[in-house]
Design a protein around this motif. Sequence first.
Motif, PDB file in Angstrom:
ATOM      1  N   LEU A 260       0.833  -1.203   0.000  1.00 46.80           N
ATOM      2  CA  LEU A 260       0.000   0.000   0.000  1.00 46.80           C
ATOM      3  C   LEU A 260       0.867   1.251   0.000  1.00 46.80           C
ATOM      4  O   LEU A 260       1.971   1.246   0.552  1.00 46.80           O
ATOM      5  CB  LEU A 260      -0.893   0.048   1.244  1.00 46.80           C
ATOM      6  CG  LEU A 260      -1.971  -1.007   1.376  1.00 46.80           C
ATOM      7  CD1 LEU A 260      -2.598  -0.949   2.759  1.00 46.80           C
ATOM      8  CD2 LEU A 260      -3.024  -0.824   0.300  1.00 46.80           C
ATOM      9  N   THR A 261       0.332   2.304  -0.574  1.00 42.43           N
ATOM     10  CA  THR A 261       0.933   3.629  -0.492  1.00 42.43           C
ATOM     11  C   THR A 261      -0.142   4.565   0.028  1.00 42.43           C
ATOM     12  O   THR A 261      -1.262   4.566  -0.482  1.00 42.43           O
ATOM     13  CB  THR A 261       1.418   4.114  -1.869  1.00 42.43           C
ATOM     14  OG1 THR A 261       2.373   3.184  -2.374  1.00 42.43           O
ATOM     15  CG2 THR A 261       2.066   5.474  -1.771  1.00 42.43           C
ATOM     16  N   GLY A 262       0.203   5.330   1.060  1.00 40.89           N
ATOM     17  CA  GLY A 262      -0.775   6.247   1.632  1.00 40.89           C
ATOM     18  C   GLY A 262      -0.112   7.205   2.602  1.00 40.89           C
ATOM     19  O   GLY A 262       1.115   7.367   2.596  1.00 40.89           O
ATOM     20  N   TYR A 263      -0.935   7.809   3.446  1.00 40.63           N
ATOM     21  CA  TYR A 263      -0.465   8.833   4.378  1.00 40.63           C
ATOM     22  C   TYR A 263      -0.790   8.449   5.814  1.00 40.63           C
ATOM     23  O   TYR A 263      -1.896   7.966   6.090  1.00 40.63           O
ATOM     24  CB  TYR A 263      -1.114  10.186   4.052  1.00 40.63           C
ATOM     25  CG  TYR A 263      -0.683  10.707   2.711  1.00 40.63           C
ATOM     26  CD1 TYR A 263       0.458  11.482   2.604  1.00 40.63           C
ATOM     27  CD2 TYR A 263      -1.386  10.397   1.554  1.00 40.63           C
ATOM     28  CE1 TYR A 263       0.885  11.952   1.369  1.00 40.63           C
ATOM     29  CE2 TYR A 263      -0.974  10.861   0.320  1.00 40.63           C
ATOM     30  CZ  TYR A 263       0.163  11.639   0.229  1.00 40.63           C
ATOM     31  OH  TYR A 263       0.592  12.093  -0.988  1.00 40.63           O
ATOM     32  N   ALA A 264       0.153   8.662   6.709  1.00 42.45           N
ATOM     33  CA  ALA A 264      -0.062   8.376   8.127  1.00 42.45           C
ATOM     34  C   ALA A 264      -1.146   9.305   8.656  1.00 42.45           C
ATOM     35  O   ALA A 264      -1.084  10.514   8.478  1.00 42.45           O
ATOM     36  CB  ALA A 264       1.230   8.558   8.913  1.00 42.45           C
ATOM     37  N   GLY A 265      -2.142   8.727   9.308  1.00 44.41           N
ATOM     38  CA  GLY A 265      -3.246   9.512   9.837  1.00 44.41           C
ATOM     39  C   GLY A 265      -2.961  10.133  11.182  1.00 44.41           C
ATOM     40  O   GLY A 265      -3.698  10.994  11.641  1.00 44.41           O
ATOM     41  N   SER A 266      -1.878   9.696  11.825  1.00 43.05           N
ATOM     42  CA  SER A 266      -1.502  10.230  13.135  1.00 43.05           C
ATOM     43  C   SER A 266      -0.048   9.868  13.408  1.00 43.05           C
ATOM     44  O   SER A 266       0.558   9.080  12.681  1.00 43.05           O
ATOM     45  CB  SER A 266      -2.391   9.642  14.230  1.00 43.05           C
ATOM     46  OG  SER A 266      -2.209   8.245  14.299  1.00 43.05           O
ATOM     47  N   ASP A 267       0.501  10.440  14.454  1.00 41.82           N
ATOM     48  CA  ASP A 267       1.821  10.015  14.912  1.00 41.82           C
ATOM     49  C   ASP A 267       1.704   8.578  15.410  1.00 41.82           C
ATOM     50  O   ASP A 267       0.622   8.155  15.846  1.00 41.82           O
ATOM     51  CB  ASP A 267       2.317  10.910  16.045  1.00 41.82           C
ATOM     52  CG  ASP A 267       2.680  12.316  15.581  1.00 41.82           C
ATOM     53  OD1 ASP A 267       2.785  12.538  14.353  1.00 41.82           O
ATOM     54  OD2 ASP A 267       2.858  13.187  16.445  1.00 41.82           O
ATOM     55  N   PRO A 268       2.795   7.816  15.388  1.00 45.06           N
ATOM     56  CA  PRO A 268       2.728   6.427  15.851  1.00 45.06           C
ATOM     57  C   PRO A 268       2.443   6.340  17.348  1.00 45.06           C
ATOM     58  O   PRO A 268       2.831   7.207  18.122  1.00 45.06           O
ATOM     59  CB  PRO A 268       4.111   5.861  15.532  1.00 45.06           C
ATOM     60  CG  PRO A 268       4.969   7.000  15.160  1.00 45.06           C
ATOM     61  CD  PRO A 268       4.121   8.179  14.897  1.00 45.06           C
TER      62      PRO A 268
END
Length: 111
Positions: free
Chosen positions: A10-18
């Motif tokens: 998958l390629t995408g964007y982190a929705g929050s900090d880990p």
Amino acid sequence: MNQNQNSVCLTGYAGSDPVIVYFAEDKKMARVNLGVHEFFRNSLGDMIEQTLWFSLIFWNGKVDLVEQVVRKGAHLYIEGRLSAQHYIDKHGVKRYSTEIVVHKMELKPHS
């Protein structure tokens, strides 16, 4: 003979900090939600954008990298495998969850 393979890319964007979770014996895990955008035309011909969310899990040595480089909005490419679990919630209802256990991650430049 065909071999089944449990593989996800998958390629995408982190929705929050880990979120980092520590366990006994120096084990740790990181959780990150990944938003992946999809585009399609509906039955009226209108272009629709939809974001799908996936829960990513990183274990042990990969957690150090995630802690250092992943922040909300980071553009990520990941490879991993699906992991499905079930549990009983506090109301006695059986719940299911599916996560992606990541074995490879690349930080992509924003486009």
